[in-house]
Design an enzyme around this catalytic site. Sequence first.
Site: not given
Length: 380
Positions: A199-200
């Site tokens: 998850h960026c």
Amino acid sequence: MVAVKREIGTSSSSSGRSLMRSCLDAACGCQIDSSEYLEYDYTYKEARHGKPQPLPRIRAPGEHYIDTHNDDPWSFSFGTGEEKGIWMNSGDQAGSIMATLVWLLMTYSAVTVTLLTVTEGIHPVLGMIYTLLCAMALACHAKTSLTDPGSVPRAAVPQEEQRRESPSHSMCGQCQTFKPPMSHHCRICNRCVSRMDHHCPWMNNCVGAANLKHFILFLIYTWTCAAYSLVLFGWNYFFCADEDCTFHVVVIHLVRAMTFLCIGAFLFTSSMLMNVTYGLMTGIGTIDRLKKKATNTMSQSDEEPIALKDVFGIAGFHTWPFPIDPVFDDYDRVMGYSTPQRLVREQQFMEQAAGVCMPVGQQGAGGGLPSSKWNDSHPL
């Protein structure tokens, strides 16, 4: 719209395929062109046209067809839920701030280079090139943030190969659905994501099978912007010997701040590109790699490298540099799951094609539809 690659059957059923194809040719009384577009119109109305829809020719192994049915919701709503029409993660305030910061910094750099062009510090063509690179980077960023990364629907079922390999399958304790291999549950998006890498927060979204292409393009364009600007500034600093190439006294302060920004962006995107490249070469995502390192099981990995066609699609090399959704040759294989709706559509189509040619006594007794990998559409 996704392209799905399906083989008609195994090698042992080649005689059945030949018989079915000859029956269809005899039924329609024509020879179908081998270059015909392999598409079945699910919206065809027999009452309107007064006749049944002509059946497409039987696909040979390796060919593709287009599944035009849209299972996605049509509601004009934002969110990460399955019923939302537009994918957007609005629950993470920190991620929203960081994603907005990316746009502000990229816009700042584009304005700085534009001012250099206006004050004749650099050639206009060089400024246009940088602005174009910034626009492509921001387009890729928006596409990565607003694209479903590969969320697993509630109706997901294992593929036939997965059922044959194992009688039991993983279930997500949060989503209460089938959990495909290489997928993970994101607590921020509150969804299971197929082939999730991480998850960026800079994207304010997960990076998964469906938006990995856009994420890679963003890294490439951002890296190119940083390297390009550093070359421009370095050339001016080391080789400028007259007033024609000297930066304006006001703009030079913006250039100094942008230089530190570009150095940081260059180093960060370089490390991320190496990380993504390693993941493609080994088939191990960031989350899986961290788990394996924590348990000291990296040497026991048996994952296969990820083919570029499973990232950029098969629509052609001319589509690779642009942030458009990839067309996968086998959508179910790339995502790691199928859905009963898709399986039923394919099964009904093939049964209709087989029923045109096969005698009633042979249908369902081994002489009709050849054995194929999508006939079993029972849910979990």
